[in-house]
Design an enzyme around this catalytic site. Structure first.
Site, PDB file in Angstrom:
ATOM      1  N   ASP A  37     -25.426  17.233  23.367  1.00  0.00           N
ATOM      2  CA  ASP A  37     -25.730  18.536  23.961  1.00  0.00           C
ATOM      3  C   ASP A  37     -24.400  19.156  24.333  1.00  0.00           C
ATOM      4  OD1 ASP A  37     -28.023  20.290  24.615  1.00  0.00           O
ATOM      5  OD2 ASP A  37     -26.988  20.370  26.536  1.00  0.00           O
ATOM      6  N   TYR A  45     -19.930  29.422  18.323  1.00  0.00           N
ATOM      7  CA  TYR A  45     -18.931  30.284  18.968  1.00  0.00           C
ATOM      8  C   TYR A  45     -17.511  30.057  18.416  1.00  0.00           C
ATOM      9  CZ  TYR A  45     -22.690  31.073  22.353  1.00  0.00           C
ATOM     10  OH  TYR A  45     -23.886  31.409  22.950  1.00  0.00           O
ATOM     11  N   PHE A 101     -18.975  26.829  13.194  1.00  0.00           N
ATOM     12  CA  PHE A 101     -20.315  27.332  13.506  1.00  0.00           C
ATOM     13  C   PHE A 101     -20.315  27.881  14.924  1.00  0.00           C
ATOM     14  CE2 PHE A 101     -21.716  23.887  16.338  1.00  0.00           C
ATOM     15  CZ  PHE A 101     -20.842  22.869  15.996  1.00  0.00           C
ATOM     16  N   LYS A 107      -9.709  21.039  13.612  1.00  0.00           N
ATOM     17  CA  LYS A 107     -10.647  21.232  14.734  1.00  0.00           C
ATOM     18  C   LYS A 107     -11.198  19.883  15.211  1.00  0.00           C
ATOM     19  CE  LYS A 107     -15.118  22.811  16.236  1.00  0.00           C
ATOM     20  NZ  LYS A 107     -16.501  23.050  15.912  1.00  0.00           N
TER      21      LYS A 107
HETATM   22  P1  ITT Z   1     -29.603  20.535  18.725  1.00  0.00           P
HETATM   23  O1  ITT Z   1     -30.191  20.752  20.096  1.00  0.00           O
HETATM   24  O2  ITT Z   1     -30.622  20.290  17.674  1.00  0.00           O
HETATM   25  O3  ITT Z   1     -28.530  19.486  18.730  1.00  0.00           O
HETATM   26  P2  ITT Z   1     -28.388  23.113  19.128  1.00  0.00           P
HETATM   27  O4  ITT Z   1     -27.484  23.963  18.282  1.00  0.00           O
HETATM   28  O5  ITT Z   1     -29.569  23.807  19.764  1.00  0.00           O
HETATM   29  O6  ITT Z   1     -28.876  21.888  18.246  1.00  0.00           O
HETATM   30  P3  ITT Z   1     -27.334  22.624  21.761  1.00  0.00           P
HETATM   31  O7  ITT Z   1     -28.624  22.857  22.443  1.00  0.00           O
HETATM   32  O8  ITT Z   1     -26.493  21.476  22.226  1.00  0.00           O
HETATM   33  O9  ITT Z   1     -27.532  22.394  20.211  1.00  0.00           O
HETATM   34  O10 ITT Z   1     -26.498  23.952  21.828  1.00  0.00           O
HETATM   35  C1  ITT Z   1     -25.139  23.908  21.623  1.00  0.00           C
HETATM   36  C2  ITT Z   1     -24.658  25.269  21.198  1.00  0.00           C
HETATM   37  O11 ITT Z   1     -23.305  25.398  21.685  1.00  0.00           O
HETATM   38  C3  ITT Z   1     -24.578  25.357  19.704  1.00  0.00           C
HETATM   39  O12 ITT Z   1     -25.713  25.969  19.158  1.00  0.00           O
HETATM   40  C4  ITT Z   1     -23.344  26.181  19.494  1.00  0.00           C
HETATM   41  O13 ITT Z   1     -23.674  27.490  19.591  1.00  0.00           O
HETATM   42  C5  ITT Z   1     -22.466  25.877  20.694  1.00  0.00           C
HETATM   43  N1  ITT Z   1     -21.474  24.881  20.299  1.00  0.00           N
HETATM   44  C6  ITT Z   1     -21.443  23.576  20.629  1.00  0.00           C
HETATM   45  N2  ITT Z   1     -20.413  22.960  20.022  1.00  0.00           N
HETATM   46  C7  ITT Z   1     -19.806  23.907  19.290  1.00  0.00           C
HETATM   47  C8  ITT Z   1     -18.696  23.890  18.428  1.00  0.00           C
HETATM   48  O14 ITT Z   1     -18.027  22.771  18.144  1.00  0.00           O
HETATM   49  N3  ITT Z   1     -18.341  25.037  17.859  1.00  0.00           N
HETATM   50  C9  ITT Z   1     -19.016  26.178  18.097  1.00  0.00           C
HETATM   51  N4  ITT Z   1     -20.080  26.289  18.871  1.00  0.00           N
HETATM   52  C10 ITT Z   1     -20.472  25.148  19.472  1.00  0.00           C
END
Ligand code: ITT
Length: 200
Positions: free
Chosen positions: A71, A161, A159, A182
């Site tokens: 998360d 942000y 992906f 990265k």
């Molecule tokens: P899962 O719950 O299925 O894992 P999700 O995308 O909904 O997928 P999260 O609830 O953890 O996952 O939300 C994390 C969000 O934060 C993700 O959708 C991205 O927008 C952002 N994020 C996290 N890590 C990132 C990264 O390495 N680069 C860019 N954005 C990131």
């Protein structure tokens, strides 16, 4: 402890799935809940750690396998840590990050119309990784990468942000950066370093 030879990577996010797969040893078989058409649980926790455990427990119990879940999100200091655990939700039901990034810019403008002229908009990416075993045992660790928000979207890599996050000591956004670089500095690697002994 028995060597892990098969693991569920408990995410529906393809960017995360790829990055976590690359962090894990190549001999481990990686299972995608998305490919099995398993839906995600509701993320009702109030912290990254709680939501990470909810996901890892859910997929581990459904498949009776060890699961690693993530998360994560972006915390912006002058927005009191928003979007934080709502990072994914800011993108709306269609997971549209043009919308999420526009919301970041709108919220920054609401705070301070001249935010682009003002000092650095400091921020950090946070990631909590949880490994959950079918016997109910689990371990959770959190990693960070600090940086600042770019004035406009830059780059097409990565992906979420990535196009608006410039890590400290670099000039380019994660969206402009080669993914190999990265992955060497980001929040997910920093969380993984704290749990990688499980896989050795
Ligand atoms: P899962 O719950 O299925 O894992 P999700 O995308 O909904 O997928 P999260 O609830 O953890 O996952 O939300 C994390 C969000 O934060 C993700 O959708 C991205 O927008 C952002 N994020 C996290 N890590 C990132 C990264 O390495 N680069 C860019 N954005 C990131």
């Amino acid at each position: 402890m028995k060597k892990i030879d098969k693991i569920v990577i408990g995410t529906h996010n393809e960017g995360k799935f790829k990055e976590i797969s690359d962090l894990l040893p190549s001999y481990i078989k990686k299972i995608s809940p998305k490919k099995l058409n398993l839906p995600s649980p509701r993320e009702i926790g109030s912290t990254f750690k709680e939501n990470s455990i909810i996901k890892a427990k859910f997929f581990s119990e459904k498949l009776n396998l060890i699961c690693i879940s993530d998360d994560s999100g972006l915390e912006i200091d002058i927005l009191s840590g928003a979007p934080g655990i709502y990072s994914s939700r800011w993108a709306g039901p269609n997971n549209n990050f043009d919308i999420a990034i526009q919301k970041v810019f709108d919220e920054l403008s609401l705070k301070n119309q001249n935010w682009k002229q003002e000092k650095t908009i400091s921020a950090q990416f946070v990631c909590c990784l949880t490994i959950y075993w079918p016997n109910g045992k689990y371990i959770s660790k959190t990693g960070f990468v600090k940086g600042k928000i770019a004035h406009k979207k830059k780059g097409k890599n990565g992906f979420g942000y990535d196009p608006i996050f410039i890590p400290n000591n670099y000039q380019e956004t994660f969206g402009e950066m080669n993914s190999v670089l990265k992955y060497k500095i980001d929040h997910r690697l920093n969380a993984f370093k704290k749990i990688k002994k499980i896989f050795i």
